[in-house]
Write a protein that holds these residues in place. Sequence first.
Motif, mmCIF file in Angstrom:
data_model
loop_
_atom_site.group_PDB
_atom_site.id
_atom_site.type_symbol
_atom_site.label_atom_id
_atom_site.label_comp_id
_atom_site.label_asym_id
_atom_site.label_seq_id
_atom_site.Cartn_x
_atom_site.Cartn_y
_atom_site.Cartn_z
ATOM 1 N N PRO A 1 2.266 -3.882 5.803
ATOM 2 C CA PRO A 1 2.733 -5.045 6.266
ATOM 3 C C PRO A 1 2.267 -6.374 5.282
ATOM 4 O O PRO A 1 2.760 -7.166 5.408
ATOM 5 C CB PRO A 1 2.115 -5.294 7.604
ATOM 6 N N ARG A 2 1.439 -6.320 4.805
ATOM 7 C CA ARG A 2 0.565 -7.340 3.766
ATOM 8 C C ARG A 2 0.825 -6.914 2.406
ATOM 9 O O ARG A 2 0.091 -7.530 1.574
ATOM 10 C CB ARG A 2 -1.002 -7.491 4.221
ATOM 11 N N GLY A 3 1.848 -6.307 2.002
ATOM 12 C CA GLY A 3 2.014 -5.880 0.671
ATOM 13 C C GLY A 3 2.432 -6.955 -0.219
ATOM 14 O O GLY A 3 2.262 -6.895 -1.669
ATOM 15 N N LYS A 4 3.149 -7.811 0.123
ATOM 16 C CA LYS A 4 3.563 -9.074 -0.849
ATOM 17 C C LYS A 4 2.269 -9.519 -1.308
ATOM 18 O O LYS A 4 2.125 -10.003 -2.462
ATOM 19 C CB LYS A 4 4.622 -9.979 -0.149
ATOM 20 N N GLU A 5 1.478 -9.862 -0.304
ATOM 21 C CA GLU A 5 0.157 -10.610 -0.485
ATOM 22 C C GLU A 5 -0.538 -9.470 -1.611
ATOM 23 O O GLU A 5 -1.343 -10.184 -2.513
ATOM 24 C CB GLU A 5 -0.717 -10.853 0.829
ATOM 25 N N MET A 6 -0.638 -8.457 -1.532
ATOM 26 C CA MET A 6 -1.514 -7.419 -2.256
ATOM 27 C C MET A 6 -0.613 -7.462 -3.443
ATOM 28 O O MET A 6 -1.323 -7.513 -4.718
ATOM 29 C CB MET A 6 -1.317 -5.928 -1.698
ATOM 30 N N GLU A 7 0.605 -7.484 -3.661
ATOM 31 C CA GLU A 7 1.629 -7.382 -4.956
ATOM 32 C C GLU A 7 1.243 -8.542 -5.850
ATOM 33 O O GLU A 7 0.870 -8.528 -6.829
ATOM 34 C CB GLU A 7 2.843 -7.172 -4.558
ATOM 35 N N MET A 8 0.946 -9.955 -5.011
ATOM 36 C CA MET A 8 0.542 -11.078 -5.789
ATOM 37 C C MET A 8 -0.730 -10.993 -6.420
ATOM 38 O O MET A 8 -1.117 -11.382 -7.398
ATOM 39 C CB MET A 8 0.778 -12.257 -4.802
ATOM 40 N N ALA A 9 -1.709 -10.339 -5.378
ATOM 41 C CA ALA A 9 -3.114 -10.344 -6.100
ATOM 42 C C ALA A 9 -3.095 -9.319 -7.272
ATOM 43 O O ALA A 9 -3.786 -9.416 -8.424
ATOM 44 C CB ALA A 9 -3.916 -10.010 -4.891
ATOM 45 N N LEU A 10 -2.456 -8.082 -7.285
ATOM 46 C CA LEU A 10 -2.430 -7.161 -8.299
ATOM 47 C C LEU A 10 -1.796 -7.713 -9.567
ATOM 48 O O LEU A 10 -2.284 -7.421 -10.558
ATOM 49 C CB LEU A 10 -1.795 -5.899 -7.908
ATOM 50 N N ALA A 11 -0.695 -8.643 -9.468
ATOM 51 C CA ALA A 11 -0.032 -9.306 -10.361
ATOM 52 C C ALA A 11 -0.914 -10.171 -11.150
ATOM 53 O O ALA A 11 -1.069 -10.304 -12.300
ATOM 54 C CB ALA A 11 1.298 -9.933 -9.932
ATOM 55 N N LYS A 12 -1.797 -11.088 -10.577
ATOM 56 C CA LYS A 12 -2.745 -11.817 -11.189
ATOM 57 C C LYS A 12 -3.936 -10.984 -11.792
ATOM 58 O O LYS A 12 -4.302 -11.284 -12.783
ATOM 59 C CB LYS A 12 -3.207 -12.774 -9.836
ATOM 60 N N LEU A 13 -4.177 -9.874 -11.082
ATOM 61 C CA LEU A 13 -5.130 -9.307 -11.753
ATOM 62 C C LEU A 13 -4.824 -8.603 -13.062
ATOM 63 O O LEU A 13 -5.554 -8.691 -13.830
ATOM 64 C CB LEU A 13 -5.619 -8.127 -10.741
ATOM 65 N N MET A 14 -3.385 -7.902 -13.099
ATOM 66 C CA MET A 14 -2.997 -7.347 -14.097
ATOM 67 C C MET A 14 -2.269 -8.307 -15.212
ATOM 68 O O MET A 14 -2.210 -7.993 -16.331
ATOM 69 C CB MET A 14 -2.054 -6.262 -13.801
ATOM 70 N N GLY A 15 -1.965 -9.721 -14.715
ATOM 71 C CA GLY A 15 -1.483 -10.694 -15.646
ATOM 72 C C GLY A 15 -0.002 -10.263 -15.977
ATOM 73 O O GLY A 15 0.520 -10.499 -16.971
ATOM 74 N N ARG A 16 0.635 -9.539 -15.026
ATOM 75 C CA ARG A 16 2.040 -9.259 -15.216
ATOM 76 C C ARG A 16 2.629 -8.755 -13.769
ATOM 77 O O ARG A 16 2.046 -8.516 -13.277
ATOM 78 C CB ARG A 16 2.219 -7.972 -16.324
ATOM 79 N N SER A 17 4.011 -8.700 -14.037
ATOM 80 C CA SER A 17 4.812 -8.427 -12.570
ATOM 81 C C SER A 17 5.844 -7.298 -13.364
ATOM 82 O O SER A 17 6.454 -7.785 -14.241
ATOM 83 C CB SER A 17 5.239 -9.840 -12.025
ATOM 84 N N PRO A 18 6.366 -6.587 -12.555
ATOM 85 C CA PRO A 18 5.798 -5.853 -11.514
ATOM 86 C C PRO A 18 4.352 -5.338 -11.951
ATOM 87 O O PRO A 18 4.088 -4.729 -13.041
ATOM 88 C CB PRO A 18 6.624 -4.771 -10.884
ATOM 89 N N PRO A 19 3.123 -5.297 -11.086
ATOM 90 C CA PRO A 19 1.931 -4.907 -11.522
ATOM 91 C C PRO A 19 1.527 -3.295 -11.238
ATOM 92 O O PRO A 19 0.663 -2.937 -11.772
ATOM 93 C CB PRO A 19 1.152 -5.927 -10.497
ATOM 94 N N VAL A 20 2.453 -2.520 -10.659
ATOM 95 C CA VAL A 20 2.111 -1.176 -10.263
ATOM 96 C C VAL A 20 2.640 -0.279 -11.199
ATOM 97 O O VAL A 20 3.657 -0.611 -11.858
ATOM 98 C CB VAL A 20 2.721 -0.866 -8.912
ATOM 99 N N PRO A 21 1.945 0.664 -11.429
ATOM 100 C CA PRO A 21 0.973 1.199 -10.543
ATOM 101 C C PRO A 21 -0.382 0.445 -11.148
ATOM 102 O O PRO A 21 -0.275 0.147 -12.206
ATOM 103 C CB PRO A 21 0.859 2.522 -10.848
ATOM 104 N N VAL A 22 -1.313 0.391 -10.336
ATOM 105 C CA VAL A 22 -2.870 -0.101 -10.771
ATOM 106 C C VAL A 22 -3.738 0.956 -10.366
ATOM 107 O O VAL A 22 -3.825 1.176 -8.943
ATOM 108 C CB VAL A 22 -2.979 -1.599 -10.174
ATOM 109 N N VAL A 23 -4.637 1.287 -11.237
ATOM 110 C CA VAL A 23 -5.502 2.326 -10.982
ATOM 111 C C VAL A 23 -7.030 1.992 -11.108
ATOM 112 O O VAL A 23 -7.278 1.151 -12.060
ATOM 113 C CB VAL A 23 -5.247 3.601 -11.965
ATOM 114 N N PHE A 24 -7.730 2.201 -10.046
ATOM 115 C CA PHE A 24 -9.411 1.824 -10.219
ATOM 116 C C PHE A 24 -9.780 3.169 -10.147
ATOM 117 O O PHE A 24 -9.651 4.194 -9.227
ATOM 118 C CB PHE A 24 -9.609 0.982 -8.930
#
Length: 103
Positions: A47-70
Amino acid sequence: MDRVMRLASQRAVVVFSLSTCCMCHTVKRLFCELGVNPSVHEVDEDPRGKEMEMALAKLMGRSPPVPVVFIGGKLIGSTDKVMSLHLGGKLVPLLRDAGALWL
């Protein structure tokens, strides 16, 4: 960003993914074949996926940001970084150090 970082630190291996992304599927499959049970967060099903996607894009410096692995709470990156580590023989030791593999 806080939610992403909190989720990323809760398990040894965390993957932020889209359920329809072939590269996400590839990364998840690799971990499963290595015997790792990653925590997978399907951004498009949250439900909060768009918010997470924006945070991941900022973290990765690109869009679409996935997959992102920790791994071990540390940002590893996307498919190219995970595959590079795997082909270089560095992924399995990293997974062992994080407690994701016992062998």
